[in-house]
Design a protein around this motif. Structure first.
Motif, mmCIF file in Angstrom:
data_model
loop_
_atom_site.group_PDB
_atom_site.id
_atom_site.type_symbol
_atom_site.label_atom_id
_atom_site.label_comp_id
_atom_site.label_asym_id
_atom_site.label_seq_id
_atom_site.Cartn_x
_atom_site.Cartn_y
_atom_site.Cartn_z
ATOM 1 N N VAL A 1 0.860 -1.177 0.000
ATOM 2 C CA VAL A 1 0.000 0.000 0.000
ATOM 3 C C VAL A 1 0.899 1.231 0.000
ATOM 4 O O VAL A 1 1.957 1.236 0.622
ATOM 5 N N ILE A 2 0.461 2.249 -0.719
ATOM 6 C CA ILE A 2 1.156 3.533 -0.719
ATOM 7 C C ILE A 2 0.331 4.492 0.128
ATOM 8 O O ILE A 2 -0.856 4.700 -0.129
ATOM 9 N N PHE B 1 -4.473 -5.280 9.061
ATOM 10 C CA PHE B 1 -3.832 -4.358 8.128
ATOM 11 C C PHE B 1 -3.430 -5.261 6.963
ATOM 12 O O PHE B 1 -2.455 -5.998 7.053
ATOM 13 N N PRO B 2 -4.220 -5.258 5.885
ATOM 14 C CA PRO B 2 -4.096 -6.302 4.863
ATOM 15 C C PRO B 2 -2.949 -6.120 3.869
ATOM 16 O O PRO B 2 -3.088 -6.469 2.699
ATOM 17 N N ILE C 1 1.776 0.462 15.658
ATOM 18 C CA ILE C 1 0.712 -0.524 15.474
ATOM 19 C C ILE C 1 0.735 -1.055 14.047
ATOM 20 O O ILE C 1 0.709 -2.272 13.819
ATOM 21 N N LEU C 2 0.787 -0.160 13.068
ATOM 22 C CA LEU C 2 0.815 -0.598 11.672
ATOM 23 C C LEU C 2 2.047 -1.453 11.386
ATOM 24 O O LEU C 2 1.964 -2.470 10.688
ATOM 25 N N LYS C 3 3.181 -1.052 11.935
ATOM 26 C CA LYS C 3 4.420 -1.800 11.731
ATOM 27 C C LYS C 3 4.278 -3.234 12.239
ATOM 28 O O LYS C 3 4.667 -4.187 11.569
ATOM 29 N N LYS C 4 3.706 -3.386 13.438
ATOM 30 C CA LYS C 4 3.555 -4.718 14.027
ATOM 31 C C LYS C 4 2.478 -5.541 13.317
ATOM 32 O O LYS C 4 2.506 -6.760 13.350
ATOM 33 N N MET C 5 1.523 -4.867 12.677
ATOM 34 C CA MET C 5 0.442 -5.582 12.001
ATOM 35 C C MET C 5 0.741 -5.892 10.540
ATOM 36 O O MET C 5 0.068 -6.726 9.931
ATOM 37 N N THR C 6 1.751 -5.245 9.957
ATOM 38 C CA THR C 6 2.070 -5.450 8.551
ATOM 39 C C THR C 6 2.414 -6.911 8.291
ATOM 40 O O THR C 6 3.333 -7.464 8.890
ATOM 41 N N LEU D 1 -7.291 2.877 7.436
ATOM 42 C CA LEU D 1 -6.003 2.183 7.410
ATOM 43 C C LEU D 1 -6.107 0.732 7.873
ATOM 44 O O LEU D 1 -5.332 -0.110 7.437
ATOM 45 N N LEU D 2 -7.043 0.454 8.758
ATOM 46 C CA LEU D 2 -7.274 -0.910 9.222
ATOM 47 C C LEU D 2 -8.661 -1.348 8.784
ATOM 48 O O LEU D 2 -9.545 -0.523 8.568
#
Length: 114
Positions: A4-5, A100-101, A51-56, A89-90
């Motif tokens: 994702v961008i 976070f797909p 959070i995004l980093k850990k869910m990527t 974002l989620l």
């Protein structure tokens, strides 16, 4: 790779990208855009980036699992997850987990002189 961008784009830029995809039939890739840099930074605080980093690439999980991964209180993470859901974002799964797909994130914006 499912990338994702995340960036900053005006409504005109988003509309132009949509028209290009419609006219050419070429996919433009997954994008999440904010209208201003300020809006991006207000939404994507350092704790929310974490959070995004850990869910990527991690797949669906509960808020409790996200809290464990980031080492923070469940209630605080819940507030950040809600903000990330509201910003698009989620996503939420049918089983009420969050996801976070994407497998990777590319951040893209240009800062010009005022």
């Amino acid at each position: 790779m499912n990338e994702v961008i995340i960036g900053v784009a005006s409504r005109e830029q988003v509309s132009a990208r949509f028209l290009q995809a419609f006219e050419t039939g070429q996919p433009q890739g997954a994008r999440i855009n904010f209208e201003t840099e300020e809006q991006l930074w207000k939404t994507l605080t350092p704790k929310r980036w974490d959070i995004l980093k850990k869910m990527t690439g991690a797949g669906p999980m509960t808020i409790r699992e996200v809290s464990r991964r980031v080492g923070r209180d469940v209630k605080a993470v819940h507030g950040d997850v809600k903000a990330l859901l509201n910003a698009g974002l989620l996503d939420k799964t049918e089983s009420n987990k969050i996801v976070f797909p994407y497998d990777s994130v590319h951040v893209d914006f240009i800062m010009k002189a005022a």
